[in-house]
Motif scaffolding. Structure first.
Motif, PDB file in Angstrom:
ATOM      1  N   LEU A 121      34.517  41.950  38.272  1.00 16.29           N
ATOM      2  CA  LEU A 121      35.563  41.458  39.183  1.00 16.29           C
ATOM      3  C   LEU A 121      35.631  42.294  40.453  1.00 16.29           C
ATOM      4  O   LEU A 121      35.169  43.442  40.479  1.00 16.29           O
ATOM      5  CB  LEU A 121      36.913  41.442  38.471  1.00 16.29           C
ATOM      6  N   LEU A 153      43.435  38.491  37.813  1.00 15.64           N
ATOM      7  CA  LEU A 153      42.635  37.987  36.702  1.00 15.64           C
ATOM      8  C   LEU A 153      43.474  37.816  35.444  1.00 15.64           C
ATOM      9  O   LEU A 153      43.417  36.766  34.783  1.00 15.64           O
ATOM     10  CB  LEU A 153      41.473  38.951  36.427  1.00 15.64           C
ATOM     11  N   THR A 176      42.535  32.198  40.730  1.00 15.88           N
ATOM     12  CA  THR A 176      41.993  33.362  40.038  1.00 15.88           C
ATOM     13  C   THR A 176      40.539  33.607  40.428  1.00 15.88           C
ATOM     14  O   THR A 176      40.135  34.743  40.657  1.00 15.88           O
ATOM     15  CB  THR A 176      42.093  33.163  38.511  1.00 15.88           C
ATOM     16  N   SER A 235      39.511  37.056  42.202  1.00 13.20           N
ATOM     17  CA  SER A 235      38.736  38.009  41.410  1.00 13.20           C
ATOM     18  C   SER A 235      37.262  38.030  41.777  1.00 13.20           C
ATOM     19  O   SER A 235      36.543  38.956  41.431  1.00 13.20           O
ATOM     20  CB  SER A 235      38.863  37.675  39.926  1.00 13.20           C
ATOM     21  N   ILE A 270      35.232  33.248  33.539  1.00 15.21           N
ATOM     22  CA  ILE A 270      36.648  33.391  33.180  1.00 15.21           C
ATOM     23  C   ILE A 270      36.973  32.500  31.993  1.00 15.21           C
ATOM     24  O   ILE A 270      37.632  32.914  31.038  1.00 15.21           O
ATOM     25  CB  ILE A 270      37.558  33.041  34.371  1.00 15.21           C
TER      26      ILE A 270
END
Lengths: 543, 728
Positions: free
Chosen positions: B248, B256, B297, B301, B308
């Motif tokens: 990340l 995240l 997200t 990230s 993810i």
């Protein structure tokens, strides 16, 4: 008044004055409570014998015919803790700065996924060990049953040739002991069914001892990619260590220290030994040739004395290289396989020859021996000086060629060593003769020599050339030596020219030319040792 | 070839040196010249794994060391630092005498009598002239709990020093505050057995392969073929061994984890009954993460949606999932909220209190856990609160102290003490077993304000640490192996360490130094019960009664050793009897309502990010398994020194290097707003483009780090600085 902290309780009129708190603490600090042996034993007995049974980490049976023990390293399990190095060190009681196991990293920045892997290695207990082959005193023994390559510490003379011949940088020279020592696969532990130190110390059981089939290893080793990317080729010595992984290891992976500019050991006694022996041989050969061709100036004693002096100085200094010279008389033992042994076997007689050839000049020919016979002896000796002298340089060269290091391949090493003999030999004539031909010869030889070396440095512009790293080192971390080498050679040339153009100063400047070219050649030899790209197992990053 | 012996020597005096003999004490084959006549066990003094080491002794001298095979923590294993634990003791730069800086500015040896005299005189003088905030101490996570407690009590209850903190502020404060807010007490809930029982192991901002190798060993022993997920911008050794790596963007953790929480709710992968019975605040949390969509997200990230979702699926699968974190989380401008975001995920999926689960902060130093309970800095001695009158009453009673000696307010944290020096409020500083001149963030600032201190005392094993070098008074301390006491490891296990070696010269165990100072100061009568480390331990054990960390049932050192260490709590042997225990198995937390809280907050803007002038992210962290912090100890072992690069190096990505014509080995200048240092370029596969990494162990690294702090834990961030590089 400040009392000394370690003073005992003072007596004052028969009364004992109590210690101040700080004094009492200082006293208590130095007290050690003897551990209760009973408790220690009881605690220890909580463990089954040796707690861990390492039975699945060492073979259940001894090797049968055509088998031997080998290390097996599971790279999936080797995650970089490096306990194996420390465990081997402590469990074998090694000296403070001594380590038999090395840890490094291989990295790959080219493949799709970034890749790094810790590599642990000790000795590969090779099928055809280079350490054993190179040793002049047979101080290595490969056990016929276990295959373990054992170093015989008391036989070792500390010449460190095995350090140069081993492609994996395994034998480690100990300054304090004057010998090399290396991993012996804890053969004493294996004998009683205990696992080697590194096997015991690895928290993730990445190291095992396994049984390998010798013919299989020999066959496998023919494929250069069969051993480990980033490590030297298995083709030279057939290492037995098995590196296994469930994941593919990128073939383009390189050692993290593959591009290190750090110079190798200079081995200064060897620098002097080689340069001076070759210079001496060069001078003696020219003296011998001059004698055979009846050249008036150079048939005299001076050149022979210079040559012999150089050669004997070389021999004297060479002893400094040995960590344990008292065993050196055994150096003939390895003649079958070791070029170092052979070099010593040639150098010995040559020393006698040189001495004889030199002294013969001073023996008045008329007194004892029939003149033509005397001349005949001298001619024979001259011939031998040439033949054995050239052979001696050949043997010296082969010592390094036999290491199979690319930087020391035959054309390079022959050129370096014979070249030294030529330029120093020619320089030695300069204080003796004023003949311009020798000066020109000298200048030409120096020019050619420097040109060859300069051309080799072009590899610095070619990142894929195998001499690239060597060239980079010469121009960065070894820049001082490179500059010195060239500048003293130029100085020597100017002195040579001056010697010829100023006859009154010819002896002085001739001698200076000899001095400067000797220094220059010493620099060249230092570069030879320090710039070499020495193969080794992958190490950790270093500049 | 079979030659006669005189020609080929298979034996002789040199060969004898390596002969092994069967060892006593179940040691296996040992080198004959290291044969032991006794062994002593001690907990290692480096990291918080808390391995037990076996010191081999002969005639009362330590001759060798091996790991203890009977101890449940390490089971016969140790990392190289543990193996080499004795080497630092023999170093030539040990402090062996008190040193006092004379008028000419040179540190001169003086007697202990003189040193103690000057110490007390100067400090009392400063105290009377400069006010109540004028004195402070900075302690450590690497001395036994007994010493920490004595220091904390002496300073605050005896000497009237108001402010004190420890270097645990630099590594663990975030976890402490996160747990306190979420669980009601600073309580890492796991036991190492959870590494072996877990099916999905998530490491966040942690690199156990080199930072906690013996914990990694437990992961390797896991028979479940667990999924191992590493969340770290770098592809570390652990990431290489993982089944999934999420690289990340630096400090996008909070985004995240809120995103993962959102997705878990979307996937209906939450444990409703656990949430209802054992937690509070979930509905507010639910509302809060409503707009933490997958797209958002991904954007924040820098991770792919696929990766993810893979992680979410793994957590959602219902398998036993455990979350483990260290400095990547703790060292941040919003670390407490990140830690709590992780805790939230564990809570909402019911991954707590069961084998192989948990939101587990892995501790750094060997006794940071002891510091958290017994240093008397952030918390009142024994797991109490300064601000709680009942607690103060209890402590005063238990320790036989007048109630008014117990402060009723929390004191300044590390960074506030430093600010206090800068503001001329703190004039006298006492530093014990830590090296702020190397390790404090933005340390050029620290160097500048040193002159504002009237008197700086450094108590350390070594006389030449960067901090000792600028001290007015150096007190020589004994190190690990030269003193006794207890440590508490990461899994709350108390273990004993013994004296196995004599301290050099006049070096003294910190315990004795504190006692001597108490005498000199005139408050020794307050500490008469603190006779010895073990007596102190028993006192502290009584003190913890009725607290979550209650260890009042522990009888003494012998019992601890006989049981292979004892985890807290240990109030009732019949309940707390087994060797490996985790917390919250009954779902009851330490809050007033016994429910864990969902804590959350909006994501804060980054204090610093890459710009045109400083286009890189600069991260810092641990370099190798053989380096310990500022290297005052590990730098003294030949073996350890060989296992890491000697000079400072900076990891740089291949593409970044190529585009700048940089090769491995080139000397670079690494610059931030705060300073510039030289480092060797290491073109490494572990950093992605745009990110640089410097190991923290090299002097100078903290000239670059930004002094930004988490507002709740006051822990420095150290990571995520904006930097530039150029060639020499």
């Amino acid at each position: 008044m400040i009392s000394s902290p370690s003073a005992p309780p003072k007596k004052n009129n028969g009364l004992i004055v109590e210690q101040s708190p700080i004094d009492s603490y200082l006293a208590q600090q130095q007290q050690l409570q003897t551990p209760v042996a009973r408790f220690s034993d009881k605690h220890a007995s909580l463990t089954a014998e040796g707690a861990q049974s390492y039975s699945d980490l060492i073979p259940l049976s001894k090797p049968s015919a055509h088998q031997q023990y080998a290390f097996e390293v599971n790279l999936d399990q080797c995650t970089g803790c490096k306990a194996c190095v420390a465990g081997c060190h402590s469990m074998n009681g090694l000296n403070e700065n001594e380590m038999w196991r090395d840890v490094g990293t291989i990295i790959d920045t080219q493949s799709a996924q970034p890749y790094q892997q810790t590599i642990t290695s000790a000795c590969h207990h090779c099928i055809d060990p280079a350490c054993l082959n190179g040793c002049p005193v047979l101080a290595y023994d490969k056990d016929p049953v276990t295959g373990i390559v054992r170093h015989l510490d008391d036989q070792c003379i500390g010449c460190q040739y095995c350090v140069l011949t081993c492609p994996y940088d395994v034998p480690k020279f100990s300054d304090s002991l004057g010998i090399v020592r290396k991993c012996d696969m804890c053969h004493q532990r294996l004998e009683v069914g205990e696992a080697p130190a590194c096997v015991q110390a690895c928290p993730t059981e990445a190291i095992k001892i396994t049984l390998v089939d010798v013919p299989v290893i020999i066959e496998q080793s023919k494929d250069v990619s069969s051993f480990l990317p980033g490590a030297p080729s298995p083709q030279i010595t057939q290492p037995t260590t098995q590196y296994i992984s469930s994941k593919p290891i990128p073939q383009t992976a390189q050692a993290a220290d593959a591009n290190s500019l750090r110079p190798e050991h200079a081995h200064f006694p060897l620098v002097f030994m080689l340069t001076l022996s070759q210079g001496g041989i060069g001078a003696l050969i020219i003296a011998a040739v001059a004698f055979l061709m009846q050249h008036s100036d150079l048939s005299g004693a001076t050149l022979r004395i210079i040559g012999t002096a150089y050669f004997f100085a070389a021999l004297g200094i060479s002893v400094l290289h040995l960590g344990r010279p008292q065993g050196a008389w055994r150096a003939f033992l390895g003649w079958r396989k070791s070029w170092l042994s052979r070099e010593i076997l040639v150098f010995g007689p040559f020393a006698g020859l040189a001495f004889g050839y030199m002294t013969l000049y001073f023996i008045p020919s008329s007194n004892y021996i029939f003149v033509p016979f005397n001349n005949y002896i001298e001619q024979c000796l001259a011939g031998l000086v040439i033949a054995i002298g050239l052979t001696a340089i050949l043997a010296s060269s082969m010592v390094y060629v036999a290491t199979k290091r690319f930087s020391w391949r035959a054309p390079i090493t022959f050129n370096s060593f014979y070249g030294s003999a030529l330029v120093i030999g020619l320089a030695a004539t300069l204080p003796v003769t004023s003949s311009i031909y020798f000066t020109l010869g000298f200048l030409l030889a120096v020019a050619v020599r420097l040109s060859i070396e300069s051309l080799r440095l072009r590899a610095v512009f070619k990142p894929n050339h195998l001499d690239h790293l060597l060239a980079r080192r010469c121009l960065t971390s070894l820049k001082g030596y490179t500059v010195s080498r060239f500048s003293t050679a130029l100085l020597a040339s100017f002195c040579a020219i001056t010697a010829t153009t100023q006859p009154a100063l010819s002896t002085l400047f001739g001698a200076l030319a000899l001095l400067f070219i000797t220094l220059s050649e010493l620099m060249e030899r230092t570069l030879f040792f320090q710039s070499v790209v020495a193969p080794k197992m992958p190490g950790g990053f270093r500049r | 070839m079979k030659l006669p012996a005189f020609l080929r020597q298979f034996n002789g005096p040199l060969t004898e040196q390596l002969v092994l003999e069967p060892g006593s004490f179940h040691l296996g084959q040992v080198p004959a010249h290291h044969q032991a006549d006794a062994v002593q066990h001690s907990i290692c003094g480096y990291c918080s794994t808390g391995c037990s080491l076996k010191i081999h002794q002969r005639e009362n001298q330590p001759v060798n060391l091996s790991p203890d095979n009977a101890y449940p923590v390490n089971q016969g294993m140790a990392c190289p630092k543990g193996w080499e634990a004795l080497s630092p003791l023999k170093a030539t730069n040990r402090a062996t005498q008190p040193l006092l800086r004379d008028a000419a500015g040179i540190l001169q040896p003086v007697s202990w009598h003189k040193a103690l005299q000057v110490f007390v005189e100067r400090f009392k003088q400063i105290q009377s002239n400069e006010g109540p905030d004028a004195l402070a101490f900075l302690s450590t996570g690497q001395i036994p709990s007994e010493e920490m407690a004595l220091l904390g009590a002496l300073a605050k209850f005896g000497m009237g020093i108001r402010h004190g903190d420890g270097n645990t502020r630099q590594c663990m404060a975030t976890a402490v505050v996160a747990y306190k807010q979420s669980f009601g007490f600073d309580a890492p809930p796991y036991t190492y057995q959870d590494f072996e029982a877990s099916e999905v192991i998530v490491f966040i901002g942690a690199n156990p392969c080199i930072a906690h190798p013996i914990m990694w060993q437990r992961v390797m022993q896991n028979p479940n073929h667990p999924e191992i997920i590493v969340i770290d911008p770098r592809k570390t050794e652990t990431a290489m061994a993982a089944t999934l790596h999420l690289p990340l963007a630096p400090k996008s953790d909070l985004a995240l984890f809120y995103g993962i929480a959102h997705l878990l709710i979307e996937h209906q992968a939450i444990d409703r009954s656990f949430i209802e019975s054992h937690t509070s605040g979930f509905s507010d949390f639910l509302h809060f993460i409503n707009d933490c969509t997958l797209d958002k997200t991904v954007e924040q990230s820098g991770l792919s949606a696929e990766s993810i979702l893979t992680l979410v699926d793994l957590i959602a699968s219902g398998k036993r999932t455990s979350f483990w974190w260290t400095m990547g989380v703790n060292q941040s401008h919003e670390g407490v909220r990140v830690a709590q975001a992780i805790i939230n995920i564990a809570l909402m999926t019911g991954n707590i209190g069961k084998p192989g689960t948990g939101a587990n902060s892995i501790t750094g130093q060997c006794n940071a856990m002891g510091s958290r309970l017994f240093s008397n800095t952030t918390s009142l001695l024994g797991g109490h609160e300064f601000t709680n009158p009942d607690h103060r009453q209890k402590v005063a009673q238990c320790l036989d102290l007048p109630l008014e000696t117990i402060p009723s307010e929390n004191c300044w944290a590390y960074d506030q003490i430093i600010a206090g020096i800068e503001a001329d409020q703190v004039k006298g500083l006492w530093v014990i077993a830590t090296n702020p001149a190397h390790s404090w963030t933005n340390r050029n600032k620290l160097k500048k304000i040193r002159e504002q201190l009237d008197f700086l005392v450094v108590q350390d094993m070594y006389m030449d640490t960067e901090t000792a070098q600028i001290a007015d008074l150096v007190l020589p301390a004994a190190g690990w192996g030269e003193k006794e006491g207890t440590f508490i490891n990461s899994e709350r296990r108390i273990g004993v360490l013994h004296k196995v070696s004599r301290a050099p010269g006049q070096a003294l165990a910190d315990f004795y130094i504190f006692k001597a100072i108490a005498h000199q100061w005139g408050c020794a009568d307050r500490f008469t019960r603190w006779e010895s480390p073990e007596a102190t331990f028993k006192l502290l054990a009584q003190l913890t009664q009725d607290r979550p960390c209650d260890i009042s049932a522990i009888e003494g050192y012998d019992q601890i050793e006989a049981r292979g260490g004892i985890q807290w709590p240990y109030a009732n042997p019949s309940i707390d009897g087994s060797q490996e225990r985790r917390l919250f198995e009954d779902g009851r937390f330490y809050t007033a309502d016994e429910k864990a809280r969902f804590c959350f907050e909006a994501i804060q803007p980054l204090p610093e990010s890459p710009s045109e002038a400083y286009p890189f992210w600069l991260l810092t962290g641990r370099g190798t398994s053989s380096q310990w912090h500022t290297q005052t100890r590990t730098g003294n072992s030949d073996v350890l020194r060989k296992l890491y690069p000697q000079d400072c190096y900076v990891e740089i990505n291949q593409l970044d290097a190529l585009s700048r014509g940089i090769r491995s080995g080139d000397v670079l200048h690494v610059r931030t707003e705060r300073g510039s240092i030289k480092a060797d370029a290491y073109v490494s596969p572990s950093v992605p483009p745009g990110i640089l990494f410097l190991p923290m162990h090299y002097d100078g690294v903290n000239e670059l780090t930004l002094d930004t702090f988490d507002p709740y834990s006051r822990q420095p961030s150290y990571k995520a600085n904006a930097a530039s590089i150029d060639k020499n």
